[in-house]
Design a protein around this motif. Structure first.
Motif, mmCIF file in Angstrom:
data_model
loop_
_atom_site.group_PDB
_atom_site.id
_atom_site.type_symbol
_atom_site.label_atom_id
_atom_site.label_comp_id
_atom_site.label_asym_id
_atom_site.label_seq_id
_atom_site.Cartn_x
_atom_site.Cartn_y
_atom_site.Cartn_z
ATOM 1 N N TYR A 1 51.565 32.837 32.596
ATOM 2 C CA TYR A 1 50.694 33.711 31.824
ATOM 3 C C TYR A 1 51.212 35.149 31.746
ATOM 4 N N GLY A 2 52.297 35.422 32.445
ATOM 5 C CA GLY A 2 52.856 36.767 32.414
ATOM 6 C C GLY A 2 52.075 37.784 33.220
ATOM 7 N N TYR A 3 51.402 37.324 34.270
ATOM 8 C CA TYR A 3 50.556 38.223 35.057
ATOM 9 C C TYR A 3 51.321 38.971 36.154
ATOM 10 N N ASP A 4 52.579 38.596 36.388
ATOM 11 C CA ASP A 4 53.442 39.326 37.332
ATOM 12 C C ASP A 4 52.806 39.478 38.708
ATOM 13 N N ASP A 5 52.268 38.380 39.234
ATOM 14 C CA ASP A 5 51.676 38.330 40.580
ATOM 15 C C ASP A 5 50.385 39.135 40.709
ATOM 16 N N ARG A 6 49.843 39.616 39.619
ATOM 17 C CA ARG A 6 48.569 40.345 39.707
ATOM 18 C C ARG A 6 47.425 39.345 39.828
ATOM 19 N N HIS A 7 46.424 39.716 40.612
ATOM 20 C CA HIS A 7 45.280 38.845 40.814
ATOM 21 C C HIS A 7 44.331 38.946 39.626
ATOM 22 N N TYR A 8 43.698 37.839 39.327
ATOM 23 C CA TYR A 8 42.920 37.702 38.098
ATOM 24 C C TYR A 8 41.674 38.591 38.081
ATOM 25 N N LEU A 9 41.017 38.714 39.223
ATOM 26 C CA LEU A 9 39.755 39.452 39.270
ATOM 27 C C LEU A 9 39.852 40.776 39.999
ATOM 28 N N ALA A 10 40.560 40.802 41.118
ATOM 29 C CA ALA A 10 40.656 42.037 41.904
ATOM 30 C C ALA A 10 41.871 41.976 42.809
ATOM 31 N N GLU A 11 42.518 43.116 43.008
ATOM 32 C CA GLU A 11 43.639 43.199 43.933
ATOM 33 C C GLU A 11 43.112 43.331 45.354
ATOM 34 N N THR A 12 43.507 42.405 46.228
ATOM 35 C CA THR A 12 42.937 42.333 47.570
ATOM 36 C C THR A 12 43.963 42.572 48.674
ATOM 37 N N ASP A 13 45.158 42.972 48.311
ATOM 38 C CA ASP A 13 46.223 43.212 49.290
ATOM 39 C C ASP A 13 45.782 44.260 50.312
ATOM 40 N N GLY A 14 45.876 43.917 51.593
ATOM 41 C CA GLY A 14 45.562 44.853 52.661
ATOM 42 C C GLY A 14 44.091 44.956 53.010
ATOM 43 N N LEU A 15 43.219 44.199 52.333
ATOM 44 C CA LEU A 15 41.786 44.288 52.585
ATOM 45 C C LEU A 15 41.338 43.247 53.607
ATOM 46 N N ASP A 16 40.244 43.534 54.298
ATOM 47 C CA ASP A 16 39.638 42.518 55.145
ATOM 48 C C ASP A 16 38.830 41.565 54.268
ATOM 49 N N LEU A 17 38.389 40.459 54.846
ATOM 50 C CA LEU A 17 37.725 39.410 54.076
ATOM 51 C C LEU A 17 36.466 39.916 53.382
ATOM 52 N N PHE A 18 35.633 40.661 54.085
ATOM 53 C CA PHE A 18 34.360 41.100 53.515
ATOM 54 C C PHE A 18 34.578 42.072 52.352
ATOM 55 N N THR A 19 35.539 42.964 52.505
ATOM 56 C CA THR A 19 35.826 43.919 51.430
ATOM 57 C C THR A 19 36.436 43.206 50.228
ATOM 58 N N ALA A 20 37.324 42.243 50.510
ATOM 59 C CA ALA A 20 37.957 41.492 49.420
ATOM 60 C C ALA A 20 36.911 40.718 48.623
ATOM 61 N N ARG A 21 36.005 40.051 49.327
ATOM 62 C CA ARG A 21 34.986 39.279 48.626
ATOM 63 C C ARG A 21 34.065 40.192 47.816
ATOM 64 N N GLN A 22 33.687 41.324 48.367
ATOM 65 C CA GLN A 22 32.808 42.238 47.637
ATOM 66 C C GLN A 22 33.493 42.764 46.379
ATOM 67 N N LEU A 23 34.780 43.027 46.476
ATOM 68 C CA LEU A 23 35.521 43.520 45.318
ATOM 69 C C LEU A 23 35.570 42.460 44.219
ATOM 70 N N VAL A 24 35.783 41.208 44.604
ATOM 71 C CA VAL A 24 35.793 40.112 43.628
ATOM 72 C C VAL A 24 34.400 39.935 43.026
ATOM 73 N N LEU A 25 33.368 40.017 43.855
ATOM 74 C CA LEU A 25 31.993 39.903 43.355
ATOM 75 C C LEU A 25 31.683 41.011 42.352
ATOM 76 N N ASP A 26 32.067 42.228 42.680
ATOM 77 C CA ASP A 26 31.825 43.348 41.762
ATOM 78 C C ASP A 26 32.561 43.137 40.444
ATOM 79 N N SER A 27 33.801 42.642 40.528
ATOM 80 C CA SER A 27 34.586 42.395 39.323
ATOM 81 C C SER A 27 33.927 41.328 38.456
#
Length: 508
Positions: free
Chosen positions: A106-132
């Motif tokens: 798809y040409g996304y160049d390793d970018r995450h579809y909903l939110a970039e979660t590199d370096g985040l803890d699980l709770f922060t990553a999930r909240q970021l995806v939920l917000d997105s």
């Protein structure tokens, strides 16, 4: 009951060039219409669908990351009678496996579809995806019609539903179908969104990854699970008229023309009355390999390495499926390159999955509750305590013990009566896995306490109000014998898990 009252909409994946023609050929209610976010390709296709009274879900697979419809497109769709909503294609896969080579397509160049979660803890990553998801759903909602998200794995469904999207679960593909449905129906029940099914006969890079008989069984499972929308996806059109692709398409036509009219469905998924529930934080873990960054499938929400608390629930599926699901993956078809191993049948008994915030009313009717994962909210724990006192059995690890219960210090498997119910504290959940020689867990206390709830091991069962749907594999009436105090199959020779037999009956 009025004939056809609970009939789902049936559809099929199509492109903008052939949507109306394909709908006419198969006598479809709607199309899962892929347009790659190119709105300029839509008008003539939608005109044809509207003219033929064919509805459509607009799937923007392959669109640039962050794509949302323009105000002009939303305005146009608000005046079109056939629009059912937008679709986020395989949203869980695109988020979790962003570094997988196939997504480079798809040409996304390793970018995450909903939110970039590199370096985040699980709770922060999930909240970021939920917000997105909430933001994306708001941008894509037209006249109160929310988006839907497709799921390739039995995860992220509760996060999607909490964000207000409808849940579309794939079966076949690389999935374990009944596990997918237990999770999807749980998310939809808990958050009051809708439940759809995509019968997808791809398998990784095989355009026809399943047999025609397995495909028809998947249609039966989708139909009798009560789903509101059912659509078919697969690669027959790229198979150079391969006979299996032709057979699959003919099975679908016959199913719609003959089977559905002759077998009106007397319920919908909203009538589902589960008896067993797994409660856990929606951490996106479904496979032990997610413990390793850089492995496939990808880590939690794309960047968080799974740990023992995340993978713990895989042992529950081994127990509830009577050993049909492995202890290392809840998507056990992921690596089954052997064609005959991609089976559909799993003998679960009225199983559902909720997240860590489920409320008391949603837990009504449960006989067996499992607490697992990284956390359970205080409100949910209070609800579980009430259900236990009313008669439920709850299995949990010490770390998820109710406050001031003293369970957190327990080191051995322990049973604690409470009101009309009981708690089973299990420090190591591997002890729950299904042991074939014993017909259940190896520990007698667990086996005696849990076997009355988990079904007979021969049937996949769903209760819908006063109706029950029971699925068995062909030849599943094999003889049983007693060995080591377990009533187990004498042989399964002659069975075919690709051919499901279903009986729908009314409770007396």
């Amino acid at each position: 009951m009025e004939k056809g009252k609970n009939k789902p909409l049936f559809g099929m994946t199509a492109g903008t060039a052939n949507a109306a023609a394909q709908a006419s050929e198969f006598c479809l209610d709607f199309c899962d219409l892929h347009f790659w976010g190119k709105a300029e390709t839509l008008p003539s296709s939608l005109d044809g669908c509207d003219r033929d009274n064919v509805r459509y879900v607009l799937n923007f697979e392959g669109a640039p990351i962050g794509w949302i419809p323009s105000a002009g497109l939303k305005d146009e769709l608000s005046h079109r009678p056939g629009f059912l909503g937008f679709m986020l294609d395989e949203a869980d896969h695109m988020q979790i496996n962003a570094h997988w080579p196939v997504i480079d397509y798809y040409g996304y160049d390793d970018r995450h579809y909903l939110a970039e979660t590199d370096g985040l803890d699980l709770f922060t990553a999930r909240q970021l995806v939920l917000d997105s998801l909430r933001t994306r759903n708001l941008a894509c909602t037209v006249d109160g019609k929310p988006s839907a998200a497709e799921h390739l794995f039995p995860v992220m469904m509760h996060t999607v539903a909490k964000a207000g999207l409808n849940v579309s679960s794939k079966i076949l593909k690389e999935t374990c179908g009944p596990v997918m449905l237990a999770t999807a129906m749980g998310a939809a029940r808990q958050y009051n969104t809708d439940f759809w099914i995509d019968v997808d006969y791809w398998w990784h890079n095989e355009v026809i990854g399943h047999s025609a008989e397995r495909f028809r069984s998947a249609l039966l499972l989708a139909y009798w699970s009560g789903a509101s929308l059912i659509y078919v996806e697969g690669g027959a059109k790229w198979s150079n008229n391969h006979p299996v692709g032709t057979a699959i398409e003919n099975e679908y036509k016959q199913f719609l023309k003959d089977y559905v009219p002759a077998h009106p469905r007397p319920y919908t998924w909203r009538d589902f009355q589960p008896e067993i529930a797994i409660l856990r934080y929606d951490d996106t873990c479904f496979d032990q390999r997610q413990e390793y960054l850089g492995e496939y499938p990808g880590p939690l929400y794309g960047h968080v390495a799974a740990g023992p608390e995340n993978t713990e629930w895989l042992n529950i599926w081994s127990l509830l499926s009577h050993g049909f699901v492995r202890t290392d993956s809840a998507s056990h078809q992921w690596e089954s390159r052997r064609f005959g191993s991609r089976t559909l049948f799993v003998p679960l008994h009225n199983v559902v999955v909720y997240d860590h915030e489920v409320g008391y009313e949603t837990l009504a009717g449960l006989k067996l509750i499992f607490l697992t994962g990284v956390t359970i909210s205080m409100e949910t724990m209070t609800a579980v305590q009430r259900r236990v006192q009313e008669g439920a059995t709850c299995v949990l690890p010490p770390r998820l013990a109710p406050a001031q219960s003293g369970f957190d210090s327990i080191k051995e498997i322990t049973r604690i009566p409470d009101g009309k119910g009981q708690w089973l504290v299990v420090p190591e959940f591997y002890r729950l896995h299904y042991e074939c020689f014993l017909g259940g867990p190896a520990v007698p206390m667990l086996r005696d306490a849990l076997k009355p709830y988990i079904g007979d091991g021969d049937h996949l069962v769903y209760n819908f109000g006063r109706w029950q749907a029971r699925f068995a594999q062909f030849g599943g009436d094999y003889p049983r014998h007693e060995l080591m105090k377990a009533y187990i199959p004498l042989t399964q020779a002659g069975t075919n898990p690709d051919v499901l037999e279903v009986e729908v009956s009314e409770f007396k």
